[in-house]
Design a protein around this motif. Structure first.
Motif, mmCIF file in Angstrom:
data_model
loop_
_atom_site.group_PDB
_atom_site.id
_atom_site.type_symbol
_atom_site.label_atom_id
_atom_site.label_comp_id
_atom_site.label_asym_id
_atom_site.label_seq_id
_atom_site.Cartn_x
_atom_site.Cartn_y
_atom_site.Cartn_z
ATOM 1 N N LYS A 1 53.868 5.734 91.318
ATOM 2 C CA LYS A 1 52.649 5.662 92.120
ATOM 3 C C LYS A 1 52.733 4.548 93.130
ATOM 4 N N ARG B 1 55.318 3.349 94.447
ATOM 5 C CA ARG B 1 56.268 3.686 95.522
ATOM 6 C C ARG B 1 55.610 4.621 96.514
ATOM 7 N N SER C 1 47.510 -5.482 85.395
ATOM 8 C CA SER C 1 47.710 -4.155 85.970
ATOM 9 C C SER C 1 46.588 -3.215 85.561
ATOM 10 N N ASP D 1 44.270 -1.378 88.309
ATOM 11 C CA ASP D 1 44.102 0.073 88.312
ATOM 12 C C ASP D 1 42.646 0.468 88.237
ATOM 13 N N ARG E 1 48.951 -4.360 94.129
ATOM 14 C CA ARG E 1 49.869 -3.300 93.739
ATOM 15 C C ARG E 1 51.142 -3.319 94.568
ATOM 16 N N THR F 1 51.387 12.579 93.812
ATOM 17 C CA THR F 1 50.846 11.243 93.563
ATOM 18 C C THR F 1 49.817 10.874 94.610
ATOM 19 N N LEU G 1 45.880 9.745 94.479
ATOM 20 C CA LEU G 1 45.366 8.492 95.007
ATOM 21 C C LEU G 1 44.251 8.727 96.015
#
Lengths: 538, 306, 316
Positions: free
Chosen positions: B12, B14, B140, B144, B183, C243, C247
């Motif tokens: 995620k 990346r 983290s 999130d 992040r 992904t 998001l």
């Protein structure tokens, strides 16, 4: 990647799509009618109906929609005086007993007759359940109502109040007892049409369906005695919601809506007047814009300071630039020119004169510093939602600075504004009232100590005496004289700085005609008589 | 052959980086900066973007010399652009060119301040988490969770409740921008922390601050630079959006305020100049900032250099 | 097990969103009784209103009551509309899903090929042009482009309707047509804004993948560049796109408020804005709960799909 995986992905996607379509909206059924007089009038509005219960609902669209279903006893003429609507005759039998005689030819859309029982029940239920709407605010001196016959209602008052009958008649919607009575309390009754068979109204139109954020559809009630000809001309009325006024204007120009219910911003009026296919109707303003100086502030308690502030406003420039000439001066008095019986032309507006303002400040004992400013600072609150006021407060700040008086502008959202106002947390209050139709009621609320809209915290015994006298003076011309004296006191003491009455303009498509304009944005051309008389032109 | 297995978190992260044009690479080579600059200079798009940004900043700084402060009203209402008013006038007759020039101060200030706070906070949290592995899982999780909150509705909620002011806007935008910075920086920091020279440093000193300051922060700096630019440009759009909804500071000129007043006065549908010029200003700022970050990123990544 | 920790995470996320909303509403200034009341309301009536809303109780009690209600599926009654919050939200939800879904699909359909185009012409003019188009879209202020599109396509050309989700007085199959027509411009606006992320992601992933060893091997074996590219592209497209969808979804559903305002589209974003102006606490709490659930579900789905697609993902 294997075909198995591809198949799995496709299956997942299909499942998701199916799940979504299960809660997706589906097409309505039904067909279009082709009978004559079958036009639909589409009206644009910027807000949704917040509450379908007219006794609770507060927002503009609430008024517009519920006014078309739940009649008022009294209407209003262009000079602020009351006219018959549901009631044919009204008045007082004695100082503490009022009455209405109502029409006998009105029916609810489910066939039940509209009788005095409904009127009495509405008023009693409102008094008992205390819903948070405007009607309850009018019932301070009201005790109870009784239907003495099918067409006559008598009200009992707790003390003499010569304006109660008029005000209740104008502000109160009458609701059907057989529908609203089923709920445990009118204060919490949602009236959203979900229980049973929809809405029951007395016309000219009754709500049939709605989609929040999109539209409210109303069908014609065929037997509506108050329409010319006894039947509303357009078969359907649809309110469409456009949160952005720019989109509304585009939709009017493209023909997707036939009328815009909210008042046009002043700068758009002349533009739309000269646009092809668009016409603009004028509606008398029945309220006023004003600034109240909080007399709990030690500086503002001084008359000279208040007068200095009053002389430090460029009223003409505000009316010319912000209002584009669409506003009239009231002579700094709460008796506006539109109230023809009450208006007193001898009361004159404060002149814009910064030199005079400075000398008044000096007379009050203040000395200007080297930068020309006096050692005072006032915090002015206003609502950001009120775009017209938001525009002129900067002009007020600048012109006051020229007179050496510093004003800090505090613009907030409406809720914070209401909270600050309720607490008296301001030096100067800037705002406007949409409808101030009855001077006695309005002055009671605005200038009596403890009045709910007494924003300047004025407590003047002479003024109080005059207002109390006006509340019990039954003879109109005597009452007018009393109120004019009261207005002079207000103006001379700057208990209220009334700046202008704004006349409002409403745009509609030239494809339609027959609208009847009434005062104020709550009625304008969207009132029940007007929409019942509207029809396609040509 | 490197271990290709990835866990979802990293995947995620990346995807997030790639979507803003940043890639996780580590340079522990001191000549990297000079090489990056040389590669960057060869890229016309990057230089133009840098030039535009510098120009906008100069306009903001020298606003008083460029145009007079907009008066509270003027006689010529809603006039289209002319020799006298280059950008036309608004619904109160004020000069739009002056509004745009002076508005650049507030718009850039909010963007810079909000992103500065977000960057500092986000980087601090990320680096701390990367270095102290025990804190990392907690951090983290918090990041999130915050990232899953709906940003714009919450900004609207807070701004409406607290009241419109410059401080509120900066605080609100910063509060919702820092997790993304964390992040971005965290995945870079994690990679760095595992490098042998960090282990070596740990042998030399037990002071975490020294290691963090000397080795980790410089290594994550490129990612921070990218974050700054991305966060700042998003801040401009968020602030303009809030102002458009009536939640901006009404006492100060900003590009969002010009658009808000245009919307309120119903002029957006006909006075095209009221919408065009502030929107162009926003577009220029955000576009050049984003292009700058992309070309900078390409410049520092040897695989992307031509 | 794959699902359990994710479920736990999801519940934690939902709890977090709900608690943050609850606290913000009660700790920040704002009085719902005043927001509802008419100007003539007396202080006594305000007390009654506060009691009706349960706002006079201590904070921890209110929180406990609220959590208890949620666990029983009761989202409360709207302060302003006097109807259940679930009804209020369900009126808007379908339209939000429709608009968001359409915008997402459009973005993916346009974004992936553009990303492939940029990657295959890497470093060239087309690459830069595509990047600029993508980035420009991200930098546009939505209301401005919205009004412009309405003006152009709605008024001047008259091809598309102005505002709303559908036409009145239209039935049956034609109704679906009008829904589609009304969807075009708002979905287009949303797509323009989202496009950049997908294009850049696609481009990056492809550039990296195209440099890998087995690609060189495939080409050496005689497979055409084009075929290698597309086969590889589609395969790699799904992973980061999945992904990214996860998001972006959270942002889209709540963040479309500007689009919904300008296009008069009856979605949840606009609904939240109106509930904020009316200080309708139950509706706001309910809306944020809905949004959190949607984000969690979307993320879970994309995680599952991702795990399915990519054998390299560790299953623990």
């Amino acid at each position: 990647m294997t075909t198995r995986k591809i198949a799995a992905i496709v299956a997942t996607a299909a499942a998701a799509a199916l799940a979504l379509s299960a809660c997706a909206p589906s097409a309505p059924t039904g067909g279009a009618s082709t009978s004559p007089g079958s036009a639909t009038l589409t009206v644009a509005t910027t807000t949704d109906v917040v509450n379908f219960n007219p006794l609770v609902g507060n927002s503009r669209t609430d008024y517009w929609v519920t006014n078309l279903m739940y009649p008022h006893l009294l209407g209003i003429a262009n000079d602020g005086s009351k006219e018959p609507q549901l009631a044919t005759k009204w008045g007082y039998l004695n100082p503490t007993t009022g009455y209405y005689d109502i029409r006998t030819d009105m029916k609810w859309s489910d066939g039940q007759p509209l009788t005095a029982e409904d009127v009495a029940w509405t008023l009693n239920a409102t008094k008992k359940d205390k819903p948070a709407g405007t009607l309850y605010g009018q019932l301070a001196d009201f005790v109870s109502a009784k239907a003495v016959s099918k067409s006559r209602v008598e009200l009992t008052l707790s003390k003499p109040d010569v304006t109660l009958v008029d005000e209740i008649g104008f502000w109160g919607n009458i609701v059907p007892e057989h529908v609203f009575g089923k709920a445990p309390s009118v204060a919490t009754f949602a009236n959203d049409g979900k229980d049973g068979s929809g809405w029951v109204g007395a016309g000219p139109y009754t709500l049939t369906k709605y989609q929040v954020g999109q539209s409210y559809t109303m069908d014609r009630v065929s037997d509506y005695p108050l329409a010319p000809g006894g039947e509303p001309l357009a078969a359907k009325l649809v309110f469409r919601v456009f949160p952005d006024i720019n989109t509304e204007i585009l939709a009017l120009q493209s023909g997707e809506v036939d009328m815009i219910a909210n008042a046009l911003p002043p700068a758009q009026v002349s533009k739309l007047q000269s646009t092809n296919g668009v016409k603009v109707a004028e509606s008398e303003g029945l309220g006023y814009a004003h600034m109240a100086y909080n007399m709990k502030n030690a500086d503002l308690a001084k008359l000279d300071v208040r007068q200095a502030l009053a002389h430090a406003v460029d009223y003409d420039a505000i009316r010319k630039v912000v209002l584009q000439g669409q506003a009239v001066s009231t002579g700094s008095s709460p008796l506006m020119p539109v109230l023809k019986n009450y208006y007193d032309p001898s009361i004159k507006e404060y002149t814009y004169d910064t030199a005079q303002a400075r000398s008044l400040m000096q007379k009050a004992g203040y000395t200007a510093g080297s930068n020309g400013m006096f050692p005072v600072k006032f915090r002015l609150i206003y609502s950001l939602q009120d775009s017209v006021t938001a525009q002129w407060v900067t002009m007020v700040k600048d012109s006051a600075a020229k007179a050496g008086i510093e004003i800090d502008l505090q613009g907030t959202d409406r809720n914070t504004y209401l909270a600050l106002t309720a607490k008296g947390d301001y030096d100067i209050y800037a705002g406007n009232f949409a409808i101030m139709d009855d001077p006695v009621t309005n002055m009671q609320l605005t200038y009596l100590p403890g009045g709910v809209i007494n924003y300047s915290y004025v407590d003047d015994p002479d003024l109080t005496a005059l207002i109390d006298k006006g509340a019990v003076t039954a003879d109109e011309s005597a009452r007018v004289k009393v109120m004019q004296d009261a207005a002079k006191i207000v103006r001379d003491n700057v208990y209220d700085n009334i700046m202008y009455t704004q006349n409002l303009y409403f745009a509609y498509s030239s494809k339609w005609t027959g609208f009847v304009s009434k005062p104020s944005e709550l009625l304008s051309i969207v009132n029940s008589i007007s929409v019942a008389s509207a029809h396609p032109a040509g | 052959m490197t271990d290709k297995s990835v866990d979802l978190q990293t995947a995620k992260a990346r995807a997030l980086e790639e979507s803003v044009g940043a890639e996780p690479i580590v340079r522990d080579d001191g000549r990297a900066a000079a090489q990056t600059w040389r590669a960057f200079r060869r890229e016309p798009l990057g230089m133009i973007s840098l030039g535009v940004l510098v120009l906008l900043t100069l306009i903001a700084i020298f606003a008083p010399l460029i145009a007079p402060y907009p008066p509270s009203y003027g006689e010529a209402v809603l006039k289209p652009p002319s020799a006298e008013h280059w950008f036309g006038t608004d619904s109160l007759g004020r000069d739009v060119f002056g509004e745009v020039v002076w508005g650049s101060q507030q718009s850039i200030l909010v963007a810079v301040a909000a992103s500065a706070i977000a960057i500092v906070l986000g980087t601090f949290v990320a680096v701390v988490g990367a270095y102290f592995r025990r804190l990392d899982s907690v951090i983290s999780v918090v990041v999130d969770l915050t990232l899953s909150l709906p940003v714009l509705p919450l900004m609207i909620l807070v701004a409406a409740l607290v009241g419109p002011s410059t401080a509120t806007i900066i605080a609100v935008v910063a509060a919702f921008s820092w997790p993304e910075v964390t992040r971005l920086v965290r995945s870079q920091a994690l990679t760095v922390v595992r490098l042998p020279y960090v282990d070596a440093a740990r042998l030399m000193t037990s002071s975490p601050l020294w290691i963090i300051g000397r080795h980790i922060v410089p290594a994550v700096t490129p990612v921070i630079v990218v974050s700054v630019v991305v966060t700042a440009s998003r801040a401009v759009l968020s602030a303009a959006g809030l102002a458009f909804l009536g939640l901006g500071d009404p006492n100060v000129w900003s590009w969002g305020r010009i658009l808000y007043e245009a919307q309120q006065s119903g002029a957006m549908s006909s006075a095209w100049w009221l919408t065009l010029f502030p929107s162009l200003a926003i577009l220029l700022l955000v576009l050049s900032a984003t292009l700058l970050s992309i070309t900078y990123n390409d410049a520092r990544n040897p695989r992307a250099r031509r | 097990m794959f699902v359990l920790p994710r479920l736990g995470r999801g519940l934690l996320t939902i709890w977090f969103a709900v608690t943050v909303t609850f606290l913000l509403l009660r700790l920040l200034p704002g009085d719902p009784a005043l927001a509802i009341a008419s100007p003539n309301m007396t202080p006594a009536t305000r007390e009654v209103l506060l009691q009706q809303y349960g706002l006079d109780k201590p904070l921890i009690v209110q929180y406990g009551i609220y959590l208890w209600q949620i666990l029983h599926g009761n989202l409360g009654i709207s302060f302003t509309q006097s109807i259940p919050v679930v009804d209020v939200l369900m009126q808007r939800l379908p339209w939000t899903l429709l608009l968001t879904g359409t915008a997402l699909v459009a973005t993916v359909i346009v974004g992936i090929p553009l990303g492939v185009l940029a990657a295959s012409h890497r470093g060239g003019l087309i690459d830069r042009l595509v990047q600029i188009v993508g980035v420009t879209g991200q930098s546009i202020f939505v209301p401005s482009i919205g009004i412009f599109l309405l003006f152009m396509f709605g008024l001047v050309l008259g091809w598309l309707p102005i505002g709303g989700a559908y036409d009145e007085n239209v039935y049956g199959l034609a109704w679906y047509g009008s829904v589609a027509a009304h969807l075009v411009l708002p979905a287009l606006s949303l797509m323009l804004v989202q496009l950049g992320s997908y294009v850049l992601t696609m481009r990056s992933t492809l550039i990296e993948a195209l440099g890998e060893d087995y690609i060189v091997l495939a080409r050496a074996n005689g497979l055409s560049y084009r075929r290698v590219l597309w086969k590889h592209a589609l395969r790699n497209a799904l992973l980061p796109t999945t992904t990214l969808i996860g998001l972006q979804l959270g942002f889209l559903i709540g963040g479309a408020v500007l689009t919904e305002t300008v296009f008069a589209y009856p979605g949840i974003g606009r609904g939240i804005y109106e509930a904020v102006t009316q200080l309708d606490f139950p509706v706001l709490q309910g809306a944020f709960l809905f949004l959190a659930i949607t984000v969690v579900v979307a993320n879970m789905l994309t995680d599952i799909v991702y795990g399915f697609l990519d054998p390299r993902v560790k299953k623990s």
